[in-house]
Design an enzyme around this catalytic site. Structure first.
Site, mmCIF file in Angstrom:
data_model
loop_
_atom_site.group_PDB
_atom_site.id
_atom_site.type_symbol
_atom_site.label_atom_id
_atom_site.label_comp_id
_atom_site.label_asym_id
_atom_site.label_seq_id
_atom_site.Cartn_x
_atom_site.Cartn_y
_atom_site.Cartn_z
ATOM 1 N N HIS A 197 0.819 -1.216 0.000
ATOM 2 C CA HIS A 197 0.000 0.000 0.000
ATOM 3 C C HIS A 197 0.846 1.256 0.000
ATOM 4 C CE1 HIS A 197 0.482 -0.528 4.495
ATOM 5 N NE2 HIS A 197 0.660 0.764 4.425
ATOM 6 N N HIS A 246 4.201 7.241 3.636
ATOM 7 C CA HIS A 246 5.088 6.092 3.415
ATOM 8 C C HIS A 246 4.459 5.153 2.398
ATOM 9 C CE1 HIS A 246 2.385 4.241 6.504
ATOM 10 N NE2 HIS A 246 2.618 3.125 5.829
ATOM 11 N N GLU A 289 7.658 0.783 4.806
ATOM 12 C CA GLU A 289 7.183 -0.224 5.753
ATOM 13 C C GLU A 289 7.342 -1.593 5.101
ATOM 14 O OE1 GLU A 289 3.024 0.274 6.621
ATOM 15 O OE2 GLU A 289 2.983 -1.336 8.115
#
Lengths: 139, 139
Positions: free
Chosen positions: B7, B79, B130
């Site tokens: 994502h 992010h 991430e």
């Protein structure tokens, strides 16, 4: 209509160094560099299977990407790109809701000839969003 | 090992308003809001088929996301997240190449119980990345 996710794009200060690091450290292999003369960028794509990463460096000092690097000398996330089934129809529908496209609102072509447009970041929660036209949901 | 794209995450000043706008203007429907108490964020996911968007707002003034909003009051890209087959093994291999993880280098859990970690942005071209653990390449 938005049909899927295409890529996230990162500006880097040195594309060749970034490509080497991405392969050696992260085991991600980039494709061949392409130049978008209009945008003043050299870029590569990294295929992640379901989506892509894009790395870009400026090719001239007045490139918008050069200005981004002045503010972010280590690089950073520049934009992300969503697939749409039609750029013109999507821009038209979004314009009716007050969403503005950059560059006068008409579609451009990317280095692969695909029709693209960028939305005004203030109209997407401060994020720069590219739309890329695909006939289906695949990237 | 990196196995796919998961994502891209956007910080917004008002999550409920952003969810309503995303649905009305962009025809993208978010799931139910979840709270990550440790990070001090309330977040939703929008499924795009091959990947997701995440929208986040801070739940307390000392949340890292609140500090991001101070610098970017309209919101912005915070992010992106890559899938890995194992967080610990990936962090271990990356550490051997000098890549640092935030928060001491041990995995956390996200709101769905999945094991995650964040890399030091300077070690990924200025981008906050991430890593999320999945047994296969699907998100």
């Amino acid at each position: 209509m938005i049909t899927g996710f295409n890529h996230v794009s990162i500006v880097v200060p040195d594309l060749a160094a970034a490509m080497a690091r991405l392969e050696q450290v992260y085991h991600l292999k980039a494709g061949e560099p392409r130049i978008n003369a209009e945008q003043g960028v050299r870029l590569v794509w990294i295929d992640l299977g379901n989506a892509r990463l894009e790395l870009m460096e400026p090719t001239r000092p007045d490139s918008p990407v050069a200005k981004f690097l002045e503010r972010n000398p280590h690089g950073g996330i520049h934009h992300f790109c969503l697939n749409v089934d039609g750029v013109d129809a999507t821009l038209g529908a979004l314009a009716q809701c007050g969403v503005r496209a950059l560059g006068g609102g008409s579609a451009q072509r990317n280095v692969h000839g695909e029709r693209i447009a960028f939305l005004q970041p203030k109209d997407f929660f401060g994020a720069l969003v590219e739309l890329e036209e695909h006939g289906d949901a695949a990237h």
